[in-house]
Each structure stands twice: as structure tokens, then as C-alpha cells.
Design a protein around this motif. Sequence first.
Motif, PDB file in Angstrom:
ATOM      1  N   ALA A   1       7.297  -0.540  45.906  1.00  0.00           N
ATOM      2  CA  ALA A   1       6.025  -1.157  45.529  1.00  0.00           C
ATOM      3  C   ALA A   1       4.961  -0.102  45.272  1.00  0.00           C
ATOM      4  O   ALA A   1       4.155  -0.226  44.337  1.00  0.00           O
ATOM      5  N   ASN A   2       4.951   0.945  46.078  1.00  0.00           N
ATOM      6  CA  ASN A   2       3.951   1.998  45.898  1.00  0.00           C
ATOM      7  C   ASN A   2       4.152   2.764  44.604  1.00  0.00           C
ATOM      8  O   ASN A   2       3.186   3.257  44.001  1.00  0.00           O
ATOM      9  N   VAL A   3       5.385   2.883  44.158  1.00  0.00           N
ATOM     10  CA  VAL A   3       5.675   3.563  42.886  1.00  0.00           C
ATOM     11  C   VAL A   3       5.386   2.651  41.694  1.00  0.00           C
ATOM     12  O   VAL A   3       4.853   3.087  40.671  1.00  0.00           O
ATOM     13  N   ASP A   4       5.721   1.373  41.837  1.00  0.00           N
ATOM     14  CA  ASP A   4       5.592   0.441  40.711  1.00  0.00           C
ATOM     15  C   ASP A   4       4.158   0.026  40.447  1.00  0.00           C
ATOM     16  O   ASP A   4       3.776  -0.222  39.293  1.00  0.00           O
ATOM     17  N   GLY A   5       3.345  -0.099  41.489  1.00  0.00           N
ATOM     18  CA  GLY A   5       1.972  -0.544  41.305  1.00  0.00           C
ATOM     19  C   GLY A   5       1.890  -1.995  40.860  1.00  0.00           C
ATOM     20  O   GLY A   5       2.874  -2.750  40.902  1.00  0.00           O
ATOM     21  N   MET A   6       0.705  -2.394  40.397  1.00  0.00           N
ATOM     22  CA  MET A   6       0.450  -3.774  39.993  1.00  0.00           C
ATOM     23  C   MET A   6      -0.283  -3.788  38.655  1.00  0.00           C
ATOM     24  O   MET A   6      -1.311  -3.119  38.519  1.00  0.00           O
ATOM     25  N   PRO A   7       0.198  -4.554  37.679  1.00  0.00           N
ATOM     26  CA  PRO A   7      -0.527  -4.654  36.403  1.00  0.00           C
ATOM     27  C   PRO A   7      -1.886  -5.337  36.599  1.00  0.00           C
ATOM     28  O   PRO A   7      -1.993  -6.330  37.317  1.00  0.00           O
ATOM     29  N   VAL A   8      -2.912  -4.796  35.968  1.00  0.00           N
ATOM     30  CA  VAL A   8      -4.261  -5.366  36.032  1.00  0.00           C
ATOM     31  C   VAL A   8      -4.583  -6.003  34.688  1.00  0.00           C
ATOM     32  O   VAL A   8      -4.482  -5.358  33.639  1.00  0.00           O
ATOM     33  N   ASP A   9      -5.000  -7.270  34.716  1.00  0.00           N
ATOM     34  CA  ASP A   9      -5.412  -7.955  33.495  1.00  0.00           C
ATOM     35  C   ASP A   9      -6.812  -7.472  33.141  1.00  0.00           C
ATOM     36  O   ASP A   9      -7.790  -7.810  33.812  1.00  0.00           O
ATOM     37  N   LEU A  10      -6.908  -6.695  32.093  1.00  0.00           N
ATOM     38  CA  LEU A  10      -8.169  -6.048  31.728  1.00  0.00           C
ATOM     39  C   LEU A  10      -9.265  -7.060  31.430  1.00  0.00           C
ATOM     40  O   LEU A  10     -10.405  -6.919  31.893  1.00  0.00           O
ATOM     41  N   LEU A  11      -8.956  -8.094  30.670  1.00  0.00           N
ATOM     42  CA  LEU A  11      -9.969  -9.067  30.284  1.00  0.00           C
ATOM     43  C   LEU A  11     -10.483  -9.854  31.483  1.00  0.00           C
ATOM     44  O   LEU A  11     -11.684 -10.107  31.615  1.00  0.00           O
ATOM     45  N   VAL A  12      -9.572 -10.244  32.365  1.00  0.00           N
ATOM     46  CA  VAL A  12      -9.972 -10.995  33.558  1.00  0.00           C
ATOM     47  C   VAL A  12     -10.858 -10.132  34.458  1.00  0.00           C
ATOM     48  O   VAL A  12     -11.880 -10.588  34.981  1.00  0.00           O
ATOM     49  N   ALA A  13     -10.451  -8.873  34.619  1.00  0.00           N
ATOM     50  CA  ALA A  13     -11.230  -7.973  35.474  1.00  0.00           C
ATOM     51  C   ALA A  13     -12.622  -7.730  34.910  1.00  0.00           C
ATOM     52  O   ALA A  13     -13.626  -7.723  35.640  1.00  0.00           O
ATOM     53  N   ARG A  14     -12.707  -7.537  33.592  1.00  0.00           N
ATOM     54  CA  ARG A  14     -14.015  -7.310  32.971  1.00  0.00           C
ATOM     55  C   ARG A  14     -14.891  -8.555  33.054  1.00  0.00           C
ATOM     56  O   ARG A  14     -16.112  -8.456  33.255  1.00  0.00           O
ATOM     57  N   HIS A  15     -14.277  -9.710  32.896  1.00  0.00           N
ATOM     58  CA  HIS A  15     -15.044 -10.957  33.002  1.00  0.00           C
ATOM     59  C   HIS A  15     -15.597 -11.116  34.416  1.00  0.00           C
ATOM     60  O   HIS A  15     -16.768 -11.506  34.583  1.00  0.00           O
ATOM     61  N   LEU A  16     -14.770 -10.834  35.417  1.00  0.00           N
ATOM     62  CA  LEU A  16     -15.240 -10.930  36.801  1.00  0.00           C
ATOM     63  C   LEU A  16     -16.373  -9.944  37.049  1.00  0.00           C
ATOM     64  O   LEU A  16     -17.383 -10.291  37.682  1.00  0.00           O
ATOM     65  N   GLU A  17     -16.217  -8.727  36.560  1.00  0.00           N
ATOM     66  CA  GLU A  17     -17.252  -7.718  36.739  1.00  0.00           C
ATOM     67  C   GLU A  17     -18.559  -8.181  36.098  1.00  0.00           C
ATOM     68  O   GLU A  17     -19.641  -8.040  36.697  1.00  0.00           O
TER      69      GLU A  17
END
Length: 631
Positions: A205-221
Motif C-alpha cells: 500500500a505504501n508503494v502503490d499510493g492512492m489516486p487523487v481525483d483532481l477535479l473533486v479535490a479542487r472543487h472541495l478546496e
Amino acid sequence: MAHAVEPLVACDFETSGHKTEYALQPWRYARGDAWPTAFTYMWDDGTVHQRGGLMPTAETLRAFFTHVRDTGATIVAWNAVFEAAWCIAMGFRDEVRCTRWLDPMLLWRHLEIEPEYDMDRSKKKSYGLKLAVAEQYPQHAGYDEQVDFHDPSPAARKVLLRYNRLDVLFTLRLAQRYIALLQQSPRQWRAAQIEARAIPFVAEANVDGMPVDLLVARHLEATLTNTAAHAQATLAEHGLTETIVRSPTKLATLLYDQWGLPVLKENVGKKTGNVSRSTDKEVLHELAFLDPRIAELRKYREALTNRTKFATGPLESRTYNGDGRTYPQAIVFGTYSGRMTYSSKQGKNKDERPIGFALHQEKRGKAFRDIIVAPPGYTLVEFDASGQEFRWMAIASNDATMMQLCLPGEDPHSFMGARIAHREYREFQTAYKSGESAAKDGRQLGKVANLSLQYRTSAKKLRVVARVDYNIPLELPESERIRSTYLQSYRGVPVYWAQQIQLTKHRGWVETLAGRRVQVVGNWDGSMGWSMGSTAINYRIQGTGADQKYLALACLHDTMVKFGVRFAWDLHDGIYFWIPDAVLKPAIAKMRHILHHLPYRQAWGLTPPVPLPWDCKIGKAWGSLREYHGD
């Protein structure tokens, strides 16, 4: 669940990268930005292998894992998750998964961990290899001096290789020492071994990481920025700025000296003894009843905090990592109770790097959690231990009412809500299912009571929790009545409290139902803001919850390997997985069956007297998970 550990083989990587910080980021290996500079392994008979020790290649690791496979050896490595992660990054995922690992660092913690680790951060012990060597082999303390991990010159690399060999030597010696000590307590040793089965999956898990949805993150920000801006504009004429709201000292000056509000609580510094006026969330919640400006202030501060942690944080890590992913690093046995925690940063001060975000503090709302999405071809699946701590308290206390409420069709929170409301339980349960507003509110209050009061919470503290965390306008007389109702409902619980404290005082340590221990000495009166009595009561339940999830991962191992399932993360009562879409239904069916039938008797010597079920949710984004029943 225990297994023989001989033979042992210790190993250790030294690493570097285009930037020195990349040495600690194995996920950059695939892009050529980080690489191993040295690799040594040593068998328990003292045989050392440094074939290809400098600048090791895939062939070096292939020879290593072939040796391990042929001998059935257990790999020991200090901070083994990191070593396993490098092996995975270099292409040996299957080999890592199919090998047993032990981490002497974790074994040391099993032997010595004390609750001060969580309660007083100034007492935090590093459990690093160099500290262990200094304590156990003081004549070798400082052997890491004069080592340059990034200098490629032949002279520097010669020193590095010698250092690498000593790391492996001391890792092996300390592993042998800690194993021998833990084996004196078979239950404790078994718990440590079961926990160790999680190492390959956590490394993955530490090597694979987690995909971040760019649009969702920017909207939340953007949403949180707008919320903060609106609140700040409302308060600007009253002297509030972002600098002030982010500083407890400056905020206290504004609230108490300029706005003239009463000081409701003071804090005393543990080190300095200095007294400061509190501006924590409990204080602000109560002050909001006295001054309408405080409601806007709370909204402003919460929006700023949430934006930094859960929107800007993931976005910054996504940008820094350069691959659309965030890499919060899971830490096995991260709290004294045994639960995992996550680090969001690497380095300190000017060397701090935003590799991840505060996963273990993530908000529950869909807008926050939808930032994390499944990788292409995978579905995110959550398995949640249903009513985990309530069920373990029922078992530990042997309370007949609690155990009855753990049976299928029962609802402990409706039961307690009905008792508080002086309503008949079945009628209340029916009303709740039909959507009655009063029953919904009552069940929520029953949930707060069940979750808080089982840990000997006072009526005063229950009032604070209800008001601040759940926005329930509870007053002290009602809180006292609810606490009395709880004690009358579950008469076995206060008996458990008393017996557990007495037993812990006698032993000097407290043990989970699985055999994990924590040392408990001194401070039984709560004079430092917490007490060993609380640890004696809480740890047995919360630590057992951690052990249950480690047991789950250990038992799911073969199924995960068979179906290509990847561990994603651990949070609260749940374990999250990435499951390939092509095998989603059969994988879930098999995993669910295993979780519902964990071998508690074989692993812990315990036959649970109540069911211990797991709920399942699936989806493509974390915030959009839906209940899954096999359809």
C-alpha cells in the motif's frame, strides 16, 4: 496461527536518488528517480551475502528470494515495511507477499511499549535501530558516524557497505534477542507474529499510493476557500484575520482581552507549567451561546483546517509526487493500542515534504472522501467490523444484556435510545426503522452513550462529547441521568472496570484478548490529565480491535494473493482493499466468508460467545461506497 521462525535471514537496503529525499520514496524507483545503493543479507548462522552489494539489481534480489524460498526462511528487517516496499518497487511483489517477515523494531515495541507514547508526545521513543544498538551493545554506539548515503565515490561506498553489513548484523542479533524474550509469553509472541503478517500488504500500500481525483479535490478546496472567505468577511470589522485564527495565543487575546468574553478553561503546560487560556473546540462551542460572532469564527477555523488537511494536502502531495497519487505512509503498531496510523509528511522543518495527507483524520463526508478513487480496473471495497468495540466490551465484561444485543436483529443503539427516552425497545426500534424523527434523534443519543460511557466517561465529559462532536444540546442533569441509565442497563461493565484496574495494578501490564500487552506503571490518580486506570479499561478493548484486524489480514493472505487483491488502508473499524473488477464478486464472497469465520480459538485461544460480523461496501470512490450484499 503461530509458526516456527528458523531459519532467519536479515536484510537491509541503503538507498539514494536524484534528490536525497527520494531515497525514502521507493515508488520513485520505476521512474529512475530513486535507487538502492547497497544491499546485504545475513543468515542466522552468521553467513553474509553481499553479492552485488553495491548498486544491487533485480538479479541480486532474485538470488536472495530464491535462497529464502528454498530454505523456507523468515526475513527479518528493521522497519521491515520499508525494506519490503523497496523489494516490491523493484519488481518482487509476489515474492514479498509469499514470504514471512518479522520486524525487530515492532518486536521491541511489543516488549516495552507504554501508554505515554500516545499520552505525552515528549516521551515518545523512537525505537530506531541505532537506539537499540546503543542500549544493547553500547560499545558499538555511533557506528553510523562518517557514513555518507549519497556520495558515489569508491571510498564513500566502501564505508557505506561496511555500515550496511553492520545494520544487518545488529538487526539479526536483536531479532534473535527479542524473539527469545517474547517466546517466554506464548500469547504475546503469537500476537506479534500475527501482526507481522500484515507487513507485506502495508508495504504494498505504501508503494502503490492512492489516486487523487483532481477535479473533486479542487472543487472541495474552492468550496472551503469560499466558506472561509465569507466567514472572515463577516468578522473582518471585528479584527479577525487568518493569522489570528491560526494562533491560539493571538486568538485568546482577541476573544478575552478585546471581545471581553469569559475564560471558560485554562491549560497548564506539561513542561513549563505555564497557564494559557484555551480556545479549543469545546470552549468555542460554549462561547457561541454567548456571542453570535463565535459561530462564524468556528465556521472560519474549521474551513481553514479542513482545506489545509483534506483538500490542499492531497493536492500538494499529488503535485509533489508527480504521478497523480498521494502516499500517506501506513505505520504498523502506530499507536500504543496497536492500531495503524499514517504519516503525511517526510522530514522536518525545511526538509519537510508533502508525500501524503492526514488519512487517519479524514472527515466522513462524501465531499471529502470522494477525493480518493480506485485505480483503473479496480473497485474499492470496505470491510467494517460491525459494532467492533461494543462487541468486545460485551465479551470482556460478560454482560448478559450487552451480549444479547450482539445477536442478529438486535440494535444496541436503539436499545439505549429507548431506555433514555423511557420507551419500549421493540416499539422504538420499529419507529426508528420507519423514519420517525424522535426515534432517529434518540438512537443517535443512544449511540453516543454506548460508545462513550463504556470507557468510564464522566457525565461532564459525556455532555461535552454530545454537544461538541454530535451537536446534541445535552445539559449536565440529563447527562447524569443518561450515565445512570447506562450503568443500570449494563451492570457487568462497572464490574469489568473494577476488576480490570485491580488486575492491571497487580500485574503492571494490561493484555488484550489476543495477548498483546502494554506496560502500565504509575499515575493512577489522573494527575497528568490521564490515568492508568483508563488505560487498563480501554486498552483491552481497543487493542483487541487492532488485533482483530491484524488477524483478518493474516487470514485473508492466501485469498488476496489468489485474486490479486491489494490492501489499500486501515481506518477506524474498517479495512479497505483494491479488488480487480474481473474477480470482484468471487473475491468478496470468499473474503467475507473468511472474515465471518476468523479462527479466534486457534489464534487467540478464545471462542467468542457472540457473533463478530463484518459489513461490506463497494464503489469507485471512497465517499460513494454503497452497501454490498452479494447482488
